[in-house]
Design an enzyme around this catalytic site. Structure first.
Site, mmCIF file in Angstrom:
data_model
loop_
_atom_site.group_PDB
_atom_site.id
_atom_site.type_symbol
_atom_site.label_atom_id
_atom_site.label_comp_id
_atom_site.label_asym_id
_atom_site.label_seq_id
_atom_site.Cartn_x
_atom_site.Cartn_y
_atom_site.Cartn_z
ATOM 1 N N GLU A 329 44.098 47.008 35.757
ATOM 2 C CA GLU A 329 43.573 45.913 36.365
ATOM 3 C C GLU A 329 42.479 44.966 35.194
ATOM 4 O O GLU A 329 42.454 43.723 35.319
ATOM 5 C CB GLU A 329 42.612 46.089 37.399
ATOM 6 C CG GLU A 329 43.217 46.696 38.911
ATOM 7 C CD GLU A 329 44.234 45.506 39.474
ATOM 8 O OE1 GLU A 329 43.828 44.527 39.198
ATOM 9 O OE2 GLU A 329 45.272 46.026 39.902
ATOM 10 N N ASP A 412 50.218 46.501 32.387
ATOM 11 C CA ASP A 412 50.761 47.973 32.061
ATOM 12 C C ASP A 412 50.797 48.103 30.504
ATOM 13 O O ASP A 412 50.237 49.410 30.279
ATOM 14 C CB ASP A 412 52.287 48.033 32.462
ATOM 15 C CG ASP A 412 52.186 48.266 34.227
ATOM 16 O OD1 ASP A 412 51.168 48.228 34.527
ATOM 17 O OD2 ASP A 412 53.357 48.424 34.648
#
Length: 468
Positions: A329, A412
Site C-alpha cells: 500500500e 508489489d
C-alpha cells in the site's frame, strides 16, 4: 445491397433527436451484451474448473478451491440477473419518458411548497431526492438478497436485518446531506458563471472532492464503523519504523471494526501532505479479528447486532504479513500512484465540463429525452455525462483498469525491495483464501474487469524474488 441501403436511408431521414435517443439505447444494450458475454465465459470457467490446477497445488487445498468456486459461481449468477434487471429498468424509464415525468412531478411538489417555475434549483433538488429514493427502493431487494442469501450462505455476512436497515437509512441520509448542497452550488455556479462557467464548475468539483477525501475518514466513515487507534505494541512499532524508512508522514494507525459488517478484509491509507493515517480492517489482523475470538462471558449483549459465527475459522494475517501488505500500500504512495490517479481524474473532469459547455446549448439533446419546452441544467448534466459520454466512459474505464494492474505490479515490486517478498507471497494466498477469490479466470474477462492482476501472475512475480 438495396436492402442494406434501406435502413441507412431511414436512419439518415430520422430527426436528430430520434437518432440521439436510439444511439443511446443501442449503445447501452451493446455494452450490456458485451458484459454478459464476458460473464458467460467466466461462468463457464467456474463450472468446468472443478479440480485444483497443477500450478496451484502448493497454494490452495481442494476444499478452499471448491468453496471459492461455488461462491464466485453464485455471485456471477446473481450479477447476471441484477444486471439484466437494471438494463431493462433503464430502458423502460427511457422509453416511457420516466425522466420528464419525474421532472414534472418535482415541479408540482416544489410548486406546492411555494417555489414557482423560476426556482429551477429547488426543482432540481426535489428531482434528485426522488430519483435517488427510487433507485434506493428498487435496489433494496437485490441488496438484501446479496447480503442475506449469497454472502450469508458462504459465511461472509455478519449483519443482522436490523443492522442492515439502520445502515441503509444512515447511508441514504448522509448521501443526501452531501449530494443536495453540492449539487445546488454546482448548478448555481453553472447558471452565473458566464462563458467560462466550465472552469469554475471544474474548480468547484475539485475543491469538493479534496474536502471529501480529507473529512471522509475522520467524520463520515466513523458514522458507520468503529475506528480505534492500534494499541501500542510490536505491530505498531514495526509499522512506524517502516513508514519512517520510506519517509511516509504517518500520524495515526487505526483498526476499523469491519467484522460487524462482513468478514472480507482490507487496508488503506488516507490524508494529505504531512498528515497521513493508516487504517487496518480487524479482519486483516489475526490478533484482532473478531472471528478468531471466542466471545467472552457477558459480552453477548454488547454484540447483539453482530451474529456470532465463530465456526473456528482462523482468519487474518500474521504481523509480518500485515507489514508486507502495508509495504504494498505504501508503495502506491511512494511511487506516486495516488497523485497520478488524482491528476488523471481531474484532467478527465475538466475535459467533461469543457465538452458539456460545448453541448449544453443543443436543443435536440433535450428534445431527444422528452424535454420540449425546458432545458434544465441538471437534466443537461445527466443527459451529457450519463448518456452522451457513455462510449468515452467505457474506453476510459478500460484504460484505467489496465493502468491499475500496472500500478499493482509496481507496488508489489516495491514491497519486494523492502524485503517483504516472502511475507507478501503468503499474505496474498491467505487473503485470497479468506475472501474466497477464485484463482482461475478467462483471459478476456480478466483483461476487461480485473483492476488487480490475477493471483497467479502476482505470485509468479514475487516468486522470482523469493528464489533470488
Amino acid at each position: 445491397e438495396a436492402v442494406m441501403a434501406l435502413p441507412a436511408e431511414l436512419w439518415v431521414e430520422l430527426p436528430a433527436e430520434r437518432r440521439i435517443f436510439c444511439s443511446v439505447l443501442l449503445f447501452s444494450w451493446a455494452v450490456y451484451l458485451w458484459e454478459a458475454f464476458l460473464a458467460h465465459r467466466q461462468r463457464r470457467v467456474y463450472r468446468t474448473t472443478t479440480h485444483v490446477p497443477q500450478e496451484l497445488g502448493q497454494i490452495m487445498d481442494s476444499e478452499t478451491f471448491e468453496k471459492s468456486r461455488l461462491y464466485q459461481l453464485d455471485k456471477s449468477t446473481f450479477s447476471f440477473w441484477s444486471g439484466l434487471y437494471s438494463e431493462v429498468e433503464g430502458t423502460m424509464i427511457l422509453l416511457c419518458g420516466g425522466i420528464p415525468f419525474l421532472w414534472k412531478l418535482s415541479g408540482q411538489i416544489s410548486g406546492h411548497a411555494g417555489f414557482g417555475q423560476e426556482y429551477e434549483i429547488v426543482q432540481s433538488l426535489v428531482f434528485l431526492l426522488l430519483a435517488t429514493l427510487f433507485s434506493a427502493v428498487t435496489g433494496l431487494p437485490w441488496s438484501l438478497y446479496n447480503t442475506f442469501v449469497i454472502e450469508e450462505k458462504h459465511g461472509f455476512n455478519q449483519q443482522t436485518l436490523g443492522f442492515f436497515f439502520k445502515d441503509a437509512i444512515k447511508k441514504f441520509v448522509v448521501t443526501q446531506c452531501i449530494l443536495l448542497p453540492v449539487t445546488s452550488l454546482l448548478l448555481y455556479i453553472i447558471k452565473i458563471g458566464g462563458d467560462y462557467f466550465f472552469i469554475y464548475a471544474w474548480l468547484f468539483t475539485l475543491v469538493v472532492s479534496l474536502v471529501l477525501v480529507t473529512i471522509y475518514a475522520d467524520y463520515i466513515a466513523p458514522l458507520f464503523d468503529k475506528f480505534i487507534p492500534l494499541p501500542e505494541g510490536e505491530l505498531k512499532q514495526q509499522i512506524e519504523t517502516m513508514a519512517k524508512s520510506i519517509d511516509f508522514p504517518l500520524t495515526k494507525v487505526y483498526v476499523v471494526e469491519g467484522s460487524k459488517r462482513s468478514s472480507h478484509s482490507n487496508a488503506y491509507f488516507y490524508g494529505f501532505f504531512k498528515n497521513k493515517r493508516i487504517v487496518l480492517f480487524d479482519t486483516l489482523l489475526e490478533d484482532y479479528s473478531a472471528l478468531n475470538k471466542e466471545p467472552a462471558e457477558g459480552e453477548d449483549g454488547e454484540n447483539e447486532e453482530t451474529k456470532s459465527k465463530t465456526k473456528n475459522k482462523k482468519q487474518g494475517c500474521k504481523n509480518e504479513e500485515v507489514l508486507a501488505v502495508l509495504g504494498h500500500e505504501l508503495g502506491h504512495w511512494k511511487l506516486g500512484h495516488t497523485v497520478k490517479n488524482i491528476i488523471i481524474s481531474q484532467m478527465n473532469s475538466f475535459l467533461c465540463f469543457f465538452l458539456f459547455a460545448v453541448l449544453i446549448g443543443r436543443k435536440e439533446l433535450f428534445t431527444a429525452f422528452g424535454f420540449y419546452d425546458t432545458q434544465p441544467t441538471l437534466i443537461g448534466l445527466m443527459i451529457i455525462f450519463q448518456f452522451i459520454f457513455s462510449p468515452y466512459n467505457e474506453v476510459l474505464s478500460f484504460c484505467l483498469t489496465v493502468l491499475s494492474r500496472r500500478f499493482e505490479f509496481q507496488a508489489d515490486a516495491f514491497a519486494k525491495e523492502l524485503g517483504k517478498a516472502k511475507d507478501l507471497y503468503s499474505a496474498l494466498i491467505k487473503l485470497n483464501k479468506d475472501n474466497l477469490g477464485f484463482p482461475v479466470s478467462d483471459w478476456i474477462f480478466s483483461m476487461w474487469h480485473y483492476s488487480h492482476p490475477p493471483l497467479l501472475e502476482r505470485l509468479q512475480a514475487l516468486k522470482d524474488a523469493k528464489q533470488e
